[in-house]
Design a protein around this motif. Structure first.
Motif, mmCIF file in Angstrom:
data_model
loop_
_atom_site.group_PDB
_atom_site.id
_atom_site.type_symbol
_atom_site.label_atom_id
_atom_site.label_comp_id
_atom_site.label_asym_id
_atom_site.label_seq_id
_atom_site.Cartn_x
_atom_site.Cartn_y
_atom_site.Cartn_z
ATOM 1 N N GLN A 135 52.097 48.181 58.285
ATOM 2 C CA GLN A 135 52.482 46.943 57.596
ATOM 3 C C GLN A 135 53.845 47.879 56.249
ATOM 4 O O GLN A 135 52.677 48.683 55.987
ATOM 5 C CB GLN A 135 51.803 46.319 57.067
ATOM 6 C CG GLN A 135 52.787 45.277 56.076
ATOM 7 C CD GLN A 135 53.702 44.020 57.016
ATOM 8 O OE1 GLN A 135 52.806 43.344 58.003
ATOM 9 N NE2 GLN A 135 55.314 43.950 56.457
ATOM 10 N N PRO A 142 58.033 43.282 60.226
ATOM 11 C CA PRO A 142 56.809 42.965 60.467
ATOM 12 C C PRO A 142 55.844 44.098 60.865
ATOM 13 O O PRO A 142 56.541 45.568 60.226
ATOM 14 C CB PRO A 142 57.424 43.119 62.474
ATOM 15 C CG PRO A 142 58.676 43.666 62.400
ATOM 16 C CD PRO A 142 59.332 43.133 60.824
ATOM 17 N N ASN A 157 59.059 50.087 65.843
ATOM 18 C CA ASN A 157 59.279 48.711 66.337
ATOM 19 C C ASN A 157 58.464 48.357 67.509
ATOM 20 O O ASN A 157 58.755 48.802 68.153
ATOM 21 C CB ASN A 157 60.321 47.715 65.605
ATOM 22 C CG ASN A 157 59.256 46.232 65.466
ATOM 23 O OD1 ASN A 157 58.794 45.927 66.321
ATOM 24 N ND2 ASN A 157 60.643 45.367 65.605
#
Length: 528
Positions: A135, A142, A157
């Motif tokens: 995180q 996200p 990502n």
């Protein structure tokens, strides 16, 4: 009464036969549709693997560039290199530098709070450590993958790894070699991936239709809920019902084939343009004096269903239908994405783009270049524009467009000279920098044919007009020696290399530099 019974029986049998044929056709259609859906899901899974491998390779290359840097860690120069690495690495959200397990700086700048380095969960064969579900300290961000090597880490990502063109209800689970999950797939999808055997390529289970793709230890599974698939297949079956009742079983079978066949070639082309399915291959151009690769001609290819379609199969239709302009724009976008870094690093390098007749007539592409190039590190002089003789039907419009191109800093070449409408008058009147000798003339070198002497005359004419000369389609050493002896400047053809994908062209270019050194900066000839 018996006659009526016979008629009724005949009608009943006919109806029963038609319905049976329709039912059989429906079943076969259903099974065929399922197989097609599974094949499509396997394709989605394969593209997810390709995208992920490319992302890892891209980050690995960025790490290599940073590790070779001589900048003092977290100095302004070093932070600028981190920013450049983040911008140039499309799959990375951020690149940071760690020391003693603590983030020192990133593309955002120097950090003063203590941010520990995420623990490595597994390591790839290329020595890249991977942390999953990290995180980041960004609001509403996200969970990310973190790729590590040496003192550098990159945020990726995971959703971008499976961001391939799919239907809305398709889910994709992706595992790295060693069965390490990389994406946040649903429990049902992960369960299916666990149940799929090593040889399974697709099937149905737990209310899902799925397709599996594997490559070099990477594994991806794409799923789609059966209810959504079933509803779409039923709609297709209902379309066949009226026709099946009229033409019975034989014609119904033919109708199924007709309905299910692909759309027209033009519709296929339109869809390919909208989906940006066109890629660029690069035909190296070699300086005959030094032997160094000084550029390439950009050649468009249609990446269709896993295969490359050559340009002669779709360019005529694209020109006739008007889609050629959009394809040319995608070629420019491809050049920027593929070669911006190389062109910025080596200012002697140029890429030639073919202009269609319509763009020569209306000058549209010059406006596109004027919008795109200022946002890149590519100089105008590194983009050569090639105009085929078909573009010179409206000679006044051609003179205006080519003049505008040269004023903007581009070099202009006439392509396939001698095969179309051009003449010596055109060469004298048009603002040109280079002439490309068509392969059909190069092929006659050394042959006793009626056209074998034309090549020498074209070379002499171009030299009289002070034009660069580029010979196309050079395939033999005898052709090369002939062209060098007559002072031809550049050549391209399979003797040097076939057209190459971007990565292969960059490798070819770097081998050329290692062997022959960098080319001189290309300077356009003065206005004639």
């Amino acid at each position: 009464m018996d006659r009526e019974r016979v008629l009724l029986l005949g009608v009943g049998l006919a109806i029963a036969t038609s319905l049976a044929a329709l039912a059989g056709m429906g079943y076969l259609g259903w099974q065929s549709g399922l197989r097609q859906e599974q094949s499509g899901l396997r394709g989605h899974a394969a593209r997810a693997i390709e995208r992920t491998r490319a992302a890892f390779d891209e980050v690995d290359e960025a790490f290599g560039e940073l590790e070779r840097s001589t900048a003092v860690p977290c100095s302004p120069r070093h932070i600028e290199e981190l920013r450049r690495a983040t911008l140039d690495t499309r799959s990375a959200e951020d690149v940071g530098y760690f020391r003693d397990g603590r983030l020192q700086c990133s593309s955002w700048g120097t950090l003063y709070e203590r941010v520990p380095r995420a623990a490595v969960e597994f390591t790839t064969i290329h020595a890249i450590g991977v942390s999953t579900w990290v995180q980041p300290r960004i609001r509403n961000a996200p969970p990310m993958l973190v790729l590590h090597r040496g003192g550098y880490s990159a945020l990726v990502n995971p959703e971008r790894l499976v961001d391939v063109l799919t239907e809305d209800d398709v889910g994709i689970a992706l595992h790295a070699p060693g069965d390490h999950p990389l994406t946040a797939a649903s429990p049902a999808v992960e369960a299916l991936l666990a149940r799929a055997g090593d040889d399974a390529s697709g099937g149905t289970a737990a209310g899902q239709l799925y397709g599996v793709s594997r490559r070099d230890g990477w594994e991806a599974l794409a799923t789609r809920p059966l209810p959504g698939v079933a509803e779409r297949l039923r709609r297709e079956q209902l379309k066949l019902l009226p026709l099946a009742l009229v033409v019975l079983a034989a014609l119904a079978a033919l109708s199924v084939k007709l309905i299910r066949q692909r759309l027209s070639p033009l519709a296929d082309l339109e869809r390919a343009v909208r989906r940006r399915q066109f890629v660029v291959h690069y035909q190296p151009i070699v300086d005959l004096r030094s032997g160094v690769c000084v550029g390439a001609e950009a050649l468009v290819r249609w990446h269709r269903e896993g295969a490359l379609v050559p340009p002669d199969a779709f360019i005529p239709l694209a020109e006739e239908s008007g889609w050629i302009a959009a394809i040319t724009d995608q070629v420019l976008d491809g050049i920027v994405a593929d070669l911006e870094a190389e062109l910025a690093m080596d200012r002697s390098l140029h890429i030639a783009i073919n202009l269609c007749a319509e763009d020569i007539r209306n000058g549209r592409f010059m406006r596109v270049l004027g919008e795109v190039l200022p946002r890149t590190r590519i100089r105008a002089g590194q983009i050569w524009l090639e105009a085929t003789e078909r573009g010179f039907i409206d000679i006044e419009a051609a003179r205006l467009t080519l003049g505008e191109a040269r004023e903007a800093g581009h070099s202009v070449a006439i392509d396939d000279f001698g095969t179309g409408y051009s003449s010596l008058r055109h060469l004298q009147d048009l603002p040109l920098d280079a002439l490309k000798i068509d392969k059909s003339f190069v092929d006659t070198i050394g042959l006793d044919t009626a056209t074998s002497l034309v090549t020498a005359h074209i070379v002499e004419m171009a030299q009289e007009l002070d034009l660069y000369i580029v010979a196309e389609g050079v395939e033999t050493r005898a052709q090369l020696d002939y062209l060098k002896a007559r002072g031809v400047d550049y050549a391209q053809g399979w003797l040097f290399s076939r057209p190459l994908p971007a990565a292969d062209f960059i490798a070819f270019l770097r081998r050329s530099r290692e062997t022959h050194g960098a080319g001189p900066e290309v300077i356009r000839r003065p206005e004639r």
